[in-house]
Write an enzyme that holds these catalytic residues in place. Sequence first.
Site, PDB file in Angstrom:
ATOM      1  N   ASN A 281      31.140  42.555  40.359  1.00 10.45           N
ATOM      2  CA  ASN A 281      32.773  42.783  39.262  1.00 10.45           C
ATOM      3  C   ASN A 281      32.871  43.198  38.481  1.00 10.45           C
ATOM      4  OD1 ASN A 281      34.786  41.410  37.904  1.00 10.45           O
ATOM      5  ND2 ASN A 281      35.481  40.227  39.547  1.00 10.45           N
TER       6      ASN A 281
ATOM      7  N   ASP B 229      35.662  43.606  36.250  1.00 14.50           N
ATOM      8  CA  ASP B 229      36.654  42.705  35.269  1.00 14.50           C
ATOM      9  C   ASP B 229      35.817  43.266  33.838  1.00 14.50           C
ATOM     10  OD1 ASP B 229      38.142  43.177  38.012  1.00 14.50           O
ATOM     11  OD2 ASP B 229      38.454  41.043  37.771  1.00 14.50           O
ATOM     12  N   HIS B 230      35.310  42.627  33.569  1.00 17.71           N
ATOM     13  CA  HIS B 230      34.146  42.705  32.206  1.00 17.71           C
ATOM     14  C   HIS B 230      34.739  43.328  31.126  1.00 17.71           C
ATOM     15  CE1 HIS B 230      36.864  38.693  33.081  1.00 17.71           C
ATOM     16  NE2 HIS B 230      35.949  38.331  33.833  1.00 17.71           N
TER      17      HIS B 230
ATOM     18  N   ARG C  73      39.498  46.218  22.339  1.00 14.34           N
ATOM     19  CA  ARG C  73      39.653  47.107  20.847  1.00 14.34           C
ATOM     20  C   ARG C  73      41.143  48.753  21.833  1.00 14.34           C
ATOM     21  NH1 ARG C  73      36.431  48.280  16.994  1.00 14.34           N
ATOM     22  NH2 ARG C  73      35.508  46.314  15.945  1.00 14.34           N
TER      23      ARG C  73
ATOM     24  N   ARG D 262      44.890  42.161  37.190  1.00 18.92           N
ATOM     25  CA  ARG D 262      45.704  40.677  37.999  1.00 18.92           C
ATOM     26  C   ARG D 262      47.621  41.464  37.295  1.00 18.92           C
ATOM     27  NH1 ARG D 262      42.631  36.090  36.506  1.00 18.92           N
ATOM     28  NH2 ARG D 262      44.625  35.235  36.095  1.00 18.92           N
TER      29      ARG D 262
ATOM     30  N   ARG E 279      45.290  42.404  32.397  1.00 18.15           N
ATOM     31  CA  ARG E 279      44.521  41.992  31.319  1.00 18.15           C
ATOM     32  C   ARG E 279      43.235  42.291  31.067  1.00 18.15           C
ATOM     33  NH1 ARG E 279      42.841  35.608  32.578  1.00 18.15           N
ATOM     34  NH2 ARG E 279      45.701  35.900  32.578  1.00 18.15           N
ATOM     35  N   HIS E 280      43.039  42.681  32.362  1.00 16.06           N
ATOM     36  CA  HIS E 280      41.342  43.537  32.182  1.00 16.06           C
ATOM     37  C   HIS E 280      41.917  44.659  33.126  1.00 16.06           C
ATOM     38  CE1 HIS E 280      40.393  41.623  35.259  1.00 16.06           C
ATOM     39  NE2 HIS E 280      40.321  39.866  35.042  1.00 16.06           N
TER      40      HIS E 280
ATOM     41  N   GLU F  52      40.780  43.138  44.919  1.00 17.85           N
ATOM     42  CA  GLU F  52      41.131  41.573  44.819  1.00 17.85           C
ATOM     43  C   GLU F  52      42.389  41.433  43.953  1.00 17.85           C
ATOM     44  OE1 GLU F  52      39.693  38.123  41.409  1.00 17.85           O
ATOM     45  OE2 GLU F  52      37.607  38.412  42.687  1.00 17.85           O
TER      46      GLU F  52
ATOM     47  N   THR G  79      40.744  32.585  33.497  1.00 15.00           N
ATOM     48  CA  THR G  79      40.047  32.729  34.996  1.00 15.00           C
ATOM     49  C   THR G  79      40.414  32.556  36.035  1.00 15.00           C
ATOM     50  OG1 THR G  79      37.514  33.393  36.286  1.00 15.00           O
ATOM     51  CG2 THR G  79      37.995  31.243  34.618  1.00 15.00           C
ATOM     52  N   THR G  80      40.120  32.208  37.167  1.00 15.22           N
ATOM     53  CA  THR G  80      40.935  32.477  38.801  1.00 15.22           C
ATOM     54  C   THR G  80      39.775  30.910  38.883  1.00 15.22           C
ATOM     55  OG1 THR G  80      40.977  34.404  39.329  1.00 15.22           O
ATOM     56  CG2 THR G  80      41.016  32.722  41.305  1.00 15.22           C
TER      57      THR G  80
ATOM     58  N   GLU H 264      35.828  33.432  50.847  1.00 17.46           N
ATOM     59  CA  GLU H 264      35.013  33.646  49.802  1.00 17.46           C
ATOM     60  C   GLU H 264      35.407  32.332  49.149  1.00 17.46           C
ATOM     61  OE1 GLU H 264      34.736  36.498  47.438  1.00 17.46           O
ATOM     62  OE2 GLU H 264      34.131  35.211  45.882  1.00 17.46           O
TER      63      GLU H 264
ATOM     64  N   HIS I  79      32.047  33.634  41.974  1.00 17.03           N
ATOM     65  CA  HIS I  79      32.613  32.506  40.561  1.00 17.03           C
ATOM     66  C   HIS I  79      31.638  32.233  39.779  1.00 17.03           C
ATOM     67  CE1 HIS I  79      35.589  32.087  37.654  1.00 17.03           C
ATOM     68  NE2 HIS I  79      36.183  32.988  38.171  1.00 17.03           N
ATOM     69  N   GLY I  80      31.266  32.430  38.861  1.00 18.28           N
ATOM     70  CA  GLY I  80      30.516  31.690  37.655  1.00 18.28           C
ATOM     71  C   GLY I  80      28.743  31.790  38.363  1.00 18.28           C
TER      72      GLY I  80
ATOM     73  N   GLY J 222      30.382  38.585  38.006  1.00 15.44           N
ATOM     74  CA  GLY J 222      31.058  39.814  37.665  1.00 15.44           C
ATOM     75  C   GLY J 222      30.165  39.140  36.109  1.00 15.44           C
ATOM     76  N   HIS J 223      30.560  38.033  35.583  1.00 15.06           N
ATOM     77  CA  HIS J 223      30.743  37.928  34.323  1.00 15.06           C
ATOM     78  C   HIS J 223      29.397  37.211  33.752  1.00 15.06           C
ATOM     79  CE1 HIS J 223      31.723  35.415  30.508  1.00 15.06           C
ATOM     80  NE2 HIS J 223      32.309  35.946  30.654  1.00 15.06           N
TER      81      HIS J 223
HETATM   82  N1  PXP Z   1      35.006  36.012  43.414  1.00 16.98           N
HETATM   83  C1  PXP Z   1      36.517  36.156  43.335  1.00 16.98           C
HETATM   84  C2  PXP Z   1      37.187  35.413  44.095  1.00 16.98           C
HETATM   85  C3  PXP Z   1      36.813  36.203  41.633  1.00 16.98           C
HETATM   86  O1  PXP Z   1      37.692  35.534  41.311  1.00 16.98           O
HETATM   87  C4  PXP Z   1      35.867  36.724  40.953  1.00 16.98           C
HETATM   88  C5  PXP Z   1      36.712  36.100  39.231  1.00 16.98           C
HETATM   89  O2  PXP Z   1      37.471  38.055  38.822  1.00 16.98           O
HETATM   90  C6  PXP Z   1      34.703  36.279  40.790  1.00 16.98           C
HETATM   91  C7  PXP Z   1      34.203  36.285  42.578  1.00 16.98           C
HETATM   92  C8  PXP Z   1      33.573  36.668  40.184  1.00 16.98           C
HETATM   93  O3  PXP Z   1      32.993  35.636  39.440  1.00 16.98           O
HETATM   94  P1  PXP Z   1      32.688  35.779  37.774  1.00 16.98           P
HETATM   95  O4  PXP Z   1      32.639  37.026  37.190  1.00 16.98           O
HETATM   96  O5  PXP Z   1      32.516  33.799  37.019  1.00 16.98           O
HETATM   97  O6  PXP Z   1      30.799  36.403  37.948  1.00 16.98           O
END
Ligand code: PXP
Length: 251
Positions: free
Chosen positions: A14, A16-17, A25, A52, A56-57, A77, A107-108, A158, A201-202, A223-224
Amino acid sequence: MTAAPLPPLRLGVNIDHVATLRNARGAAYPDPVRAALIAQEAGADGITAHLREDRRHIIDSDIDRLMAAIAIPLNFEMAATTEMQAIALRHRPHAVCLVPEKREERTTEGGLDVAGDMNRLADFITPLSEAGCRVSLFIGHDPRQIEAAARVRAPVVELHTGRYCDLVAEGAAEEAAMELADLLRGARLAHSAGIEVHAGHGLSFATVSPFAATEEIRELNIGHFLISEAVFMGLDPAIREMRRLMVAARG
Ligand code: PXP
């Protein structure tokens, strides 16, 4: 007799970040598409990006450019809104992951309430499936939600691993073990209902292994942590290390 190897486990990265950092910036860098190409080179099986409602990203032009640039599947997503459905139908990404979205959340935070929104979601999924997108529902491990996902004929769920990761980070070992057991029970229930199971997630180097070791789970979206670790070790090595841990855990 040696045990049969587990089915392959895909890694979706992912990005996004990378866009979060860019937007902080208002600059043109770092470019999430460049990150996606590095992830592809590092062996990612797919790219995940969340457009989103508040942009935002990831922004619309990132999705246009990702679709044109990457050779691996895009997991798009989005919230289950008419606006996002139209964007998905225009792009027809390989996968669409439906997530709940609240403007005020960082976050979600939770999973979709599939059980409470079955008719609308069933109608929402149909055109996406007909357009060839593999629709996934981001849900918690509650059996009611998993059964509802089966009833709306979602091909994929998921499972939200965020609470487990938070509990591990807090050192709440007992609660983390219970949350993990619930998630793995959920994975088995969904799998037995004929649904492909993903998780995310996480997830981090510290929390990926039990999910990677679970036969019923076929894809992890991360992702993060990877983008954060990229600041210190680089994105390519961070993805390769995550893959190494996944392969080691899967055996
Ligand atoms: N899966 C889903 C459905 C998510 O919404 C996210 C966060 O956007 C992720 C995976 C990835 O989560 P993370 O960025 O915390 O790894």
